[in-house]
Design an enzyme around this catalytic site. Structure first.
Site, short mmCIF file in Angstrom:
data_model
loop_
_atom_site.label_atom_id
_atom_site.label_comp_id
_atom_site.label_asym_id
_atom_site.label_seq_id
_atom_site.Cartn_x
_atom_site.Cartn_y
_atom_site.Cartn_z
N HIS A 15 0.85 -1.20 0.00
CA HIS A 15 0.00 0.00 0.00
C HIS A 15 0.88 1.25 0.00
O HIS A 15 2.10 1.15 -0.13
CB HIS A 15 -0.99 -0.03 1.17
CG HIS A 15 -0.34 -0.16 2.50
ND1 HIS A 15 0.10 0.92 3.22
CD2 HIS A 15 -0.04 -1.26 3.26
CE1 HIS A 15 0.64 0.51 4.36
NE2 HIS A 15 0.57 -0.82 4.40
N VAL A 16 0.28 2.40 0.14
CA VAL A 16 1.00 3.67 -0.07
C VAL A 16 2.24 3.84 0.80
O VAL A 16 3.29 4.24 0.30
CB VAL A 16 0.05 4.88 0.11
CG1 VAL A 16 0.82 6.18 0.01
CG2 VAL A 16 -1.04 4.85 -0.94
#
Length: 86
Positions: A15-16
Site C-alpha cells: 500500500h501507499v
C-alpha cells in the site's frame, strides 16, 4: 540487466506507505528500476505507477535494474520488498 524475484509478505500488500518507502529507496540508485507483475511493467521510481500494479500480499514480482549499480539495486530493493510486514 539484473532481475530479482520478490514476494510481498506485508499483510496489507504494498500500500501507499511501504510503496513510498520503496520509491524513495529506488531513487537513490542511478540504475533504471522496473517492476514487473502479472505481465505489466512499470517504473519503480514512480509511486503512482507502482500503485497501478495492485500488489497484494503473497504476490510475486520481478525487480529489474539496469545501470551502473544494477546488482546492488536489485538485491537491496528485493530485500526491502520482503522486509515489509504491514
Amino acid at each position: 540487466m539484473v532481475k530479482k524475484e520478490a514476494i510481498i509478505k506485508a499483510v496489507n500488500g504494498l500500500h501507499v506507505r511501504p510503496a513510498s518507502t520503496f520509491v524513495k529507496k529506488a531513487k537513490e540508485y542511478s540504475s533504471e528500476i522496473t517492476i514487473e507483475s502479472d505481465g505489466k511493467s512499470v517504473s519503480g521510481k514512480s509511486l503512482f505507477r507502482l500503485q497501478t500494479l495492485e500488489l497484494s500480499s503473497g504476490k510475486k514480482l520481478l525487480i529489474c535494474a539496469e545501470g551502473e549499480d544494477e546488482e546492488i539495486a536489485a538485491s537491496e530493493l528485493a530485500e526491502l520488498i520482503e522486509s515489509f510486514k504491514e
